[in-house]
Design a protein around this motif. Structure first.
Motif, mmCIF file in Angstrom:
data_model
loop_
_atom_site.group_PDB
_atom_site.id
_atom_site.type_symbol
_atom_site.label_atom_id
_atom_site.label_comp_id
_atom_site.label_asym_id
_atom_site.label_seq_id
_atom_site.Cartn_x
_atom_site.Cartn_y
_atom_site.Cartn_z
ATOM 1 N N PRO A 127 63.661 -31.752 37.178
ATOM 2 C CA PRO A 127 63.963 -30.446 37.762
ATOM 3 C C PRO A 127 65.262 -30.444 38.570
ATOM 4 O O PRO A 127 66.000 -29.452 38.563
ATOM 5 C CB PRO A 127 62.757 -30.165 38.660
ATOM 6 N N ASP A 128 65.569 -31.548 39.245
ATOM 7 C CA ASP A 128 66.796 -31.615 40.037
ATOM 8 C C ASP A 128 68.049 -31.531 39.177
ATOM 9 O O ASP A 128 69.079 -31.030 39.627
ATOM 10 C CB ASP A 128 66.831 -32.893 40.878
ATOM 11 N N SER A 129 67.975 -32.032 37.948
ATOM 12 C CA SER A 129 69.150 -31.997 37.073
ATOM 13 C C SER A 129 69.236 -30.717 36.248
ATOM 14 O O SER A 129 70.253 -30.466 35.601
ATOM 15 C CB SER A 129 69.164 -33.218 36.153
ATOM 16 N N ALA A 130 68.189 -29.907 36.266
ATOM 17 C CA ALA A 130 68.182 -28.652 35.509
ATOM 18 C C ALA A 130 69.112 -27.632 36.176
ATOM 19 O O ALA A 130 69.220 -27.575 37.397
ATOM 20 C CB ALA A 130 66.769 -28.087 35.428
ATOM 21 N N VAL A 131 69.770 -26.828 35.343
ATOM 22 C CA VAL A 131 70.683 -25.795 35.834
ATOM 23 C C VAL A 131 70.066 -24.430 35.562
ATOM 24 O O VAL A 131 69.803 -24.079 34.403
ATOM 25 C CB VAL A 131 72.055 -25.901 35.127
ATOM 26 N N LEU A 132 69.802 -23.690 36.620
ATOM 27 C CA LEU A 132 69.333 -22.306 36.479
ATOM 28 C C LEU A 132 70.547 -21.398 36.492
ATOM 29 O O LEU A 132 71.318 -21.402 37.457
ATOM 30 C CB LEU A 132 68.396 -21.932 37.630
ATOM 31 N N LYS B 239 66.765 -18.613 28.972
ATOM 32 C CA LYS B 239 66.809 -19.944 28.356
ATOM 33 C C LYS B 239 66.953 -21.022 29.427
ATOM 34 O O LYS B 239 66.307 -22.067 29.355
ATOM 35 C CB LYS B 239 67.949 -20.069 27.354
ATOM 36 N N SER B 240 67.760 -20.758 30.426
ATOM 37 C CA SER B 240 67.900 -21.749 31.493
ATOM 38 C C SER B 240 66.578 -21.908 32.249
ATOM 39 O O SER B 240 66.238 -23.011 32.683
ATOM 40 C CB SER B 240 69.047 -21.400 32.441
ATOM 41 N N LEU B 241 65.826 -20.813 32.398
ATOM 42 C CA LEU B 241 64.513 -20.903 33.034
ATOM 43 C C LEU B 241 63.569 -21.738 32.176
ATOM 44 O O LEU B 241 62.852 -22.603 32.687
ATOM 45 C CB LEU B 241 63.919 -19.516 33.276
ATOM 46 N N LYS B 242 63.584 -21.503 30.869
ATOM 47 C CA LYS B 242 62.730 -22.276 29.964
ATOM 48 C C LYS B 242 63.036 -23.770 30.075
ATOM 49 O O LYS B 242 62.128 -24.601 30.160
ATOM 50 C CB LYS B 242 62.920 -21.795 28.528
ATOM 51 N N LEU B 243 64.308 -24.115 30.102
ATOM 52 C CA LEU B 243 64.696 -25.524 30.222
ATOM 53 C C LEU B 243 64.308 -26.098 31.585
ATOM 54 O O LEU B 243 63.845 -27.240 31.690
ATOM 55 C CB LEU B 243 66.189 -25.681 29.968
ATOM 56 N N PHE B 244 64.495 -25.310 32.640
ATOM 57 C CA PHE B 244 64.100 -25.743 33.981
ATOM 58 C C PHE B 244 62.597 -26.019 34.037
ATOM 59 O O PHE B 244 62.156 -27.074 34.507
ATOM 60 C CB PHE B 244 64.507 -24.683 35.012
ATOM 61 N N LEU B 245 61.802 -25.072 33.537
ATOM 62 C CA LEU B 245 60.351 -25.267 33.560
ATOM 63 C C LEU B 245 59.949 -26.459 32.701
ATOM 64 O O LEU B 245 59.065 -27.240 33.078
ATOM 65 C CB LEU B 245 59.636 -23.997 33.100
ATOM 66 N N GLY B 246 60.596 -26.642 31.556
ATOM 67 C CA GLY B 246 60.302 -27.773 30.696
ATOM 68 C C GLY B 246 60.634 -29.111 31.334
ATOM 69 O O GLY B 246 60.038 -30.138 30.998
ATOM 70 N N SER B 247 61.584 -29.103 32.279
ATOM 71 C CA SER B 247 61.980 -30.355 32.931
ATOM 72 C C SER B 247 60.861 -30.928 33.808
ATOM 73 O O SER B 247 60.927 -32.098 34.206
ATOM 74 C CB SER B 247 63.237 -30.141 33.769
ATOM 75 N N PHE B 248 59.843 -30.151 34.093
ATOM 76 C CA PHE B 248 58.707 -30.639 34.880
ATOM 77 C C PHE B 248 57.751 -31.481 34.033
ATOM 78 O O PHE B 248 56.861 -32.129 34.562
ATOM 79 C CB PHE B 248 57.941 -29.474 35.509
ATOM 80 N N ARG B 249 57.940 -31.454 32.718
ATOM 81 C CA ARG B 249 57.025 -32.145 31.801
ATOM 82 C C ARG B 249 56.845 -33.613 32.151
ATOM 83 O O ARG B 249 55.750 -34.160 32.006
ATOM 84 C CB ARG B 249 57.547 -32.004 30.376
ATOM 85 N N ASN B 250 57.891 -34.266 32.610
ATOM 86 C CA ASN B 250 57.816 -35.689 32.972
ATOM 87 C C ASN B 250 58.008 -35.908 34.469
ATOM 88 O O ASN B 250 58.386 -36.993 34.900
ATOM 89 C CB ASN B 250 58.857 -36.493 32.177
ATOM 90 N N HIS B 251 57.748 -34.874 35.243
ATOM 91 C CA HIS B 251 57.952 -34.901 36.694
ATOM 92 C C HIS B 251 56.604 -35.042 37.385
ATOM 93 O O HIS B 251 55.685 -34.268 37.126
ATOM 94 C CB HIS B 251 58.639 -33.605 37.120
#
Length: 149
Positions: free
Chosen positions: A18-23, A73-85
């Motif tokens: 999540p920290d590396s995701a860009v909203l 799309k940026s929200l989708k990627l941000f939320l997906g970044s929690f998958r391994n968090h």
């Protein structure tokens, strides 16, 4: 309107965290108009920080824009970044909301995190930035409380 977006319209890898995701945001096409935007993420996943087992939630995010919209799309990627968090339900839910507030600076935002049972106990987490603006149509989030089968 979409100038400066780096993820929309091209292949973009899922962020590692999540920290590396860009909203990203785009300008509100109706500035000054009071309205509600709803994002529903019924397949949100993260990991238990203790066991590493997957946790599942249905997130419902409502916000009243104030100049900027969250690019989906940026929200989708941000939320997906929690998958391994690894984080507890409360931390994940509030972290999502606070990042959205930071990114788009809405007039108002609320989040409902409807988490599926862990250890037999469902956990629901709710947060909002304050009192909703007067006159904002605010429908129910539509997610029933967990009921066993």
């Amino acid at each position: 309107m979409t100038g400066g977006l780096t993820q929309l319209g091209q292949a973009t890898a899922l962020p590692a965290s999540p920290d590396s995701a860009v909203l990203e945001t785009v300008p509100d096409p109706h500035p000054g108009t009071l309205y509600l935007v709803r994002f529903s993420a019924p397949e949100f996943t993260s990991l238990c920080p203790v066991t590493g087992q997957p946790d599942f939630a249905h997130l419902v995010i409502d916000y009243a824009p104030d100049g900027a919209l969250v690019e989906s799309k940026s929200l989708k990627l941000f939320l997906g970044s929690f998958r391994n968090h690894g984080a507890f339900h409360e931390d994940c839910t509030i972290a999502v909301a606070k990042r959205l507030v930071e990114a788009c600076k809405p007039r108002w935002l609320r989040i409902g995190g409807y988490w599926y049972p862990r250890g037999g106990i469902p956990i629901d987490v709710f947060w909002q930035t304050g009192i909703p603006p007067e006159g904002l149509w605010l429908p129910d989030q539509g997610v029933p409380g967990y009921r066993g089968r």
